[in-house]
Design a protein around this motif. Structure first.
Motif, short mmCIF file in Angstrom:
data_model
loop_
_atom_site.label_atom_id
_atom_site.label_comp_id
_atom_site.label_asym_id
_atom_site.label_seq_id
_atom_site.Cartn_x
_atom_site.Cartn_y
_atom_site.Cartn_z
N UNK A 141 -8.50 26.36 -11.09
CA UNK A 141 -9.00 27.68 -10.69
C UNK A 141 -9.27 27.68 -9.20
N UNK A 142 -9.17 28.86 -8.60
CA UNK A 142 -9.43 28.97 -7.17
C UNK A 142 -10.00 30.33 -6.80
N UNK A 143 -10.41 30.45 -5.56
CA UNK A 143 -10.82 31.72 -4.97
C UNK A 143 -9.91 32.00 -3.78
N UNK A 144 -9.33 33.19 -3.76
CA UNK A 144 -8.36 33.54 -2.71
C UNK A 144 -8.90 34.67 -1.85
N UNK A 145 -8.69 34.56 -0.55
CA UNK A 145 -9.04 35.63 0.39
C UNK A 145 -8.00 35.66 1.51
N UNK A 146 -7.84 36.80 2.14
CA UNK A 146 -6.88 36.88 3.23
C UNK A 146 -6.71 38.30 3.74
N UNK A 147 -5.58 38.56 4.38
CA UNK A 147 -5.34 39.87 4.96
C UNK A 147 -3.85 40.17 5.04
N UNK A 148 -3.52 41.46 5.11
CA UNK A 148 -2.21 41.98 5.49
C UNK A 148 -2.41 42.84 6.73
N UNK A 149 -1.43 42.82 7.63
CA UNK A 149 -1.47 43.70 8.80
C UNK A 149 -0.04 44.01 9.20
N UNK A 150 0.21 45.25 9.63
CA UNK A 150 1.57 45.59 10.05
C UNK A 150 1.55 46.60 11.19
N UNK A 151 2.68 46.73 11.83
CA UNK A 151 2.93 47.81 12.77
C UNK A 151 4.41 48.14 12.68
N UNK A 152 4.71 49.44 12.61
CA UNK A 152 6.11 49.87 12.55
C UNK A 152 6.30 51.02 13.52
N UNK A 153 7.40 50.97 14.26
CA UNK A 153 7.76 52.02 15.20
C UNK A 153 8.99 52.74 14.65
N UNK A 154 8.77 53.94 14.10
CA UNK A 154 9.87 54.69 13.48
C UNK A 154 9.73 56.17 13.82
N UNK A 155 10.63 56.98 13.29
CA UNK A 155 10.67 58.40 13.64
C UNK A 155 9.57 59.22 12.98
N UNK A 156 8.91 58.65 11.95
CA UNK A 156 7.96 59.45 11.21
C UNK A 156 6.55 58.90 11.16
N UNK A 157 6.29 58.02 10.19
CA UNK A 157 4.93 57.64 9.85
C UNK A 157 4.28 56.69 10.85
N UNK A 158 5.00 55.71 11.36
CA UNK A 158 4.47 54.72 12.31
C UNK A 158 3.22 54.02 11.77
N UNK A 159 3.41 53.24 10.71
CA UNK A 159 2.30 52.58 10.02
C UNK A 159 1.55 51.61 10.92
N UNK A 160 0.23 51.57 10.73
CA UNK A 160 -0.66 50.60 11.38
C UNK A 160 -1.64 50.07 10.31
N UNK A 161 -1.09 49.42 9.31
CA UNK A 161 -1.87 48.99 8.14
C UNK A 161 -2.78 47.82 8.47
N UNK A 162 -3.98 47.84 7.89
CA UNK A 162 -4.91 46.71 7.91
C UNK A 162 -5.49 46.58 6.51
#
Length: 285
Positions: A118-139
């Motif tokens: 058994x374990x305990x997991x922690x972490x993160x996702x992060x992104x940046x996208x340069x496109x014609x529409x949404x331009x995501x900046x997820x955290x």
């Protein structure tokens, strides 16, 4: 690429250096490439060609494991970098997970039946996208328990809580929204690498994410539960050159329903339902 993408790439390299600085008992680092012609984006196309270069690192130390992956994605003109452009969009997506081994921390054996640990997991996702529409900046931050199954190779299943936000900004219309936090929501996730045939260097690898809806999005619309399954069959071609584990090639398939929480039955259309075969190659060092 915009300056924000460059900064994110630099942050990825610094994070990897930090991981590598730990006293690892074992580690595996690779550079990979994959390509497909059936990628999809919500509110857009579902026949996008993408090339993806990834930097991947996994290691184990006295009390657990680290996992780090940075993808650099380049689309063709079906997912343009600006309205009407013949240049494709670019994206950097980073994932980091740390799993604390509860057996090693407690000094007690935590196994029964098919459960190895058994374990305990922690972490993160992060992104940046340069496109014609949404331009995501997820955290996104993640945390929760992990079960490690007793199989050849490994199979880990985690139930994680997700705290996600985004702050999309369209640099062409000069419009966007302030950073918006979705409702906290759970994800059942699995990751695996399992040998297929004894004596043959083939492995079945991948991950599967089953993510609950995250409430309303930043524009007031309801989000949908999403399923993202990414599976590969990889051949260890290094065995042919006397260097097992160094070079792998194979086929990959991604099934991503309601991508990013956008229902494919709604305005997001078929672009929110990706069914993407790919070819893949990895060099390990």
């Amino acid at each position: 690429m915009q300056f924000s993408t460059s900064r994110l790439a630099l942050a990825a390299l610094l994070a990897l250096a930090t991981v590598g600085a730990q006293a690892a008992d074992w580690s595996d680092t690779s550079i990979g490439y994959r390509y497909g012609s059936k990628f999809a984006e919500p509110f857009g196309e579902n026949t996008i060609h993408k090339s993806i270069i990834d930097l991947n690192h996994v290691s184990g130390y006295s009390y657990g494991t680290n996992f780090f992956n940075a993808d650099f994605l380049v689309s063709d003109k079906s997912d343009p970098s600006s309205p009407g452009s013949s240049n494709g969009a670019t994206e950097v997506y980073i994932v980091y997970r740390h799993t604390l081994d509860l057996s090693k921390v407690s000094g007690s054996k935590l196994s029964w039946g098919v459960i190895r640990n058994l374990g305990l997991t922690a972490g993160f996702d992060v992104n940046v996208k340069d496109d014609a529409g949404y331009n995501s900046r997820k955290r996104m931050l993640v945390a929760g328990p992990t079960m490690m199954f007793d199989v050849p190779g490994f199979l880990n299943v985690s139930l994680l809580e997700l705290w996600e936000s985004n702050a999309p900004y369209n640099e062409f219309t000069r419009s966007g929204v302030s950073r918006y936090s979705y409702d906290a929501h759970p994800m059942l996730t699995a990751a695996w690498s399992i040998p297929l045939i004894k004596g043959v260097p083939l492995t079945f690898e991948g991950f599967a994410n089953f993510i609950a809806g995250k409430g309303k999005n930043e524009f007031g619309g309801e989000t949908a539960p999403e399923t993202n399954i990414d599976a590969q069959i990889m051949y260890d071609a290094g065995t042919l050159m006397g260097a097992p584990g160094k070079f792998k090639v194979g086929f990959e398939y991604q099934y991503w329903k309601n991508k990013f929480g956008n229902s494919y039955k709604g305005a997001a259309g078929d672009g929110a339902f990706a069914k993407t075969p790919m070819i893949r190659a990895e060099y390990h060092f």
